[in-house]
Scaffold this motif. Structure first.
Motif, PDB file in Angstrom:
ATOM      1  N   GLU A 133      60.175  14.727  34.165  1.00 61.89           N
ATOM      2  CA  GLU A 133      61.548  14.755  34.171  1.00 61.89           C
ATOM      3  C   GLU A 133      61.786  15.568  32.978  1.00 61.89           C
ATOM      4  O   GLU A 133      62.715  16.442  33.249  1.00 61.89           O
ATOM      5  N   VAL A 134      61.386  15.278  31.684  1.00 58.48           N
ATOM      6  CA  VAL A 134      61.702  16.059  30.458  1.00 58.48           C
ATOM      7  C   VAL A 134      61.374  17.427  30.493  1.00 58.48           C
ATOM      8  O   VAL A 134      62.086  18.323  30.450  1.00 58.48           O
ATOM      9  N   PHE A 135      60.277  17.887  31.143  1.00 55.40           N
ATOM     10  CA  PHE A 135      59.819  19.311  31.216  1.00 55.40           C
ATOM     11  C   PHE A 135      60.821  19.976  32.310  1.00 55.40           C
ATOM     12  O   PHE A 135      61.213  21.176  32.179  1.00 55.40           O
ATOM     13  N   ALA A 136      61.207  19.229  33.361  1.00 55.94           N
ATOM     14  CA  ALA A 136      62.068  19.825  34.272  1.00 55.94           C
ATOM     15  C   ALA A 136      63.435  20.021  33.574  1.00 55.94           C
ATOM     16  O   ALA A 136      64.055  21.156  33.792  1.00 55.94           O
ATOM     17  N   ARG A 137      64.008  19.198  32.856  1.00 57.00           N
ATOM     18  CA  ARG A 137      65.217  19.388  32.133  1.00 57.00           C
ATOM     19  C   ARG A 137      64.987  20.646  31.270  1.00 57.00           C
ATOM     20  O   ARG A 137      65.909  21.579  31.148  1.00 57.00           O
ATOM     21  N   GLY A 138      64.021  20.759  30.667  1.00 55.83           N
ATOM     22  CA  GLY A 138      63.510  21.749  29.754  1.00 55.83           C
ATOM     23  C   GLY A 138      63.571  23.132  30.301  1.00 55.83           C
ATOM     24  O   GLY A 138      64.117  24.163  29.565  1.00 55.83           O
ATOM     25  N   PRO A 146      58.507  29.912  30.547  1.00 55.52           N
ATOM     26  CA  PRO A 146      58.373  29.500  31.869  1.00 55.52           C
ATOM     27  C   PRO A 146      57.292  28.602  32.163  1.00 55.52           C
ATOM     28  O   PRO A 146      57.138  27.868  33.168  1.00 55.52           O
ATOM     29  N   PHE A 147      56.369  28.134  31.081  1.00 56.33           N
ATOM     30  CA  PHE A 147      55.185  27.122  31.095  1.00 56.33           C
ATOM     31  C   PHE A 147      55.942  25.796  31.505  1.00 56.33           C
ATOM     32  O   PHE A 147      55.395  24.822  32.088  1.00 56.33           O
ATOM     33  N   LEU A 148      57.121  25.510  31.011  1.00 60.40           N
ATOM     34  CA  LEU A 148      57.787  24.394  31.070  1.00 60.40           C
ATOM     35  C   LEU A 148      58.055  24.020  32.717  1.00 60.40           C
ATOM     36  O   LEU A 148      57.661  22.946  33.382  1.00 60.40           O
ATOM     37  N   ALA A 149      58.310  24.929  33.658  1.00 61.66           N
ATOM     38  CA  ALA A 149      58.287  24.900  34.997  1.00 61.66           C
ATOM     39  C   ALA A 149      57.165  24.356  35.550  1.00 61.66           C
ATOM     40  O   ALA A 149      56.999  23.405  36.315  1.00 61.66           O
ATOM     41  N   VAL A 150      56.091  25.192  35.320  1.00 59.95           N
ATOM     42  CA  VAL A 150      54.565  25.156  35.610  1.00 59.95           C
ATOM     43  C   VAL A 150      54.240  23.679  35.349  1.00 59.95           C
ATOM     44  O   VAL A 150      53.594  22.942  36.068  1.00 59.95           O
ATOM     45  N   LEU A 151      54.535  23.154  34.243  1.00 55.55           N
ATOM     46  CA  LEU A 151      54.080  21.782  33.614  1.00 55.55           C
ATOM     47  C   LEU A 151      54.699  20.752  34.575  1.00 55.55           C
ATOM     48  O   LEU A 151      54.146  19.779  35.019  1.00 55.55           O
TER      49      LEU A 151
END
Length: 309
Positions: free
Chosen positions: A163-168, A176-181
């Motif tokens: 959820e936090v990665f998706a917010r970020g 772009p790595f946040l969306a991948v994670l």
């Protein structure tokens, strides 16, 4: 004396008093920066009260408290301490005084979250610190990454991390790595490949040499653990085939189970024990490993981070 003149005199006296108080406070702050003990710095422990008393010198006070937080953690860590009771209050005061001091969130959370003796063992407080930072710096994608990292690594809170990665990932100019994670979290949560991905992201995105070296050490540890696991599977297979464990890696090579002499991520050959166990030869150079530790090995109080490539 006319009323207007009385008002002028009163306001002049108030102005002089305020300026005098400001000068005295600034001098006191300069003295604290160089000579204050930690107890003196924490004499006023309420962040809000201290902010009200700062008379506009919030940034300077935040700098002093951040310096004390770093010194406190460094000294306690060097001593191999198991408790860091003053660390969270110091960080809370620092960030209340200056909510935009990004370094306090990045490093402060890294001080708080890991288990002792590597850190304060307070991942929940670290998450509170990051959330406070996000509220005041909503477009800083690194804060989301740091919180997701803590949730994943320290709490195994995979849903919270996703959820936090998706917010970020929705932040402007986010890596772009946040969306991948966020996308991979549900698929690979808890496995070694996900851990590698997390530490690789830290290694690739940080600009700090210490954080980079720490990430590299974790990546080496993960690779070593994987090597030891795979090598012990091979020795077990060899034992099933021959009725005894191999006495050397060359026997595994002769049986077609292994190519070459296996070495750890730093180039040291692994050690094969008679009962089929595999050990690393220089465990001090591979902090954070879980597998292949020599019997009775006691890790150093402070991990030794080799320079990152």
């Amino acid at each position: 004396m006319k009323a207007s003149r009385q008002v002028t005199v009163v306001f002049s006296l108030v102005l002089v008093a305020c300026l005098t108080a400001s000068v005295l406070l600034l001098r006191r702050l300069d003295q604290m920066r160089n000579s204050a003990t930690l107890e003196e710095v924490l004499y006023i422990s309420s962040p809000k009260a201290l902010k009200r008393l700062s008379l506009g010198y919030d940034g300077l006070l935040a700098d002093i408290y951040w310096t004390r937080a770093v010194q406190y953690f460094g000294n306690r860590h060097h001593e191999g301490a198991r408790r860091y009771d003053l660390l969270a209050p110091l960080l809370e005061i620092t960030t209340t005084l200056d909510p935009h001091l990004l370094v306090a969130y990045e490093y402060g959370a890294n001080f708080l979250a890991p288990k002792s003796p590597g850190g304060g063992g307070m991942p929940e407080r670290a998450i509170e610190l990051e959330e406070f930072g996000i509220r005041h710096n909503p477009n800083e994608w690194r804060l989301y990454y740091n919180e997701g990292f803590i949730r994943y690594m320290e709490l195994q809170d995979y849903a919270g991390a996703a959820e936090v990665f998706a917010r970020g990932a929705r932040v402007p100019n986010a890596h772009p790595f946040l969306a991948v994670l966020a996308g991979k979290m549900a698929e690979h949560a808890g496995d070694q490949q996900m851990a590698k991905m997390m530490w690789s992201a830290t290694y690739q995105t940080t600009k700090d040499n210490t954080v980079r070296a720490n990430a590299a050490a974790h990546l080496r540890a993960l690779q070593s653990d994987e090597d030891v696991t795979n090598l012990e599977l091979l020795t077990g297979r060899y034992q099933q085939q021959t009725g005894h464990f191999p006495s050397s890696f060359s026997e595994l090579q002769a049986a077609g189970l292994l190519r070459g002499t296996p070495v750890d991520p730093l180039g040291h050959p692994y050690k094969l024990l008679p009962e089929g166990r595999v050990e690393v030869r220089q465990p001090d150079d591979l902090p954070f490993i879980q597998r292949g530790l020599p019997a009775g090995y006691v890790p150093p109080l402070a991990p030794k981070f080799l320079p990152a490539d």
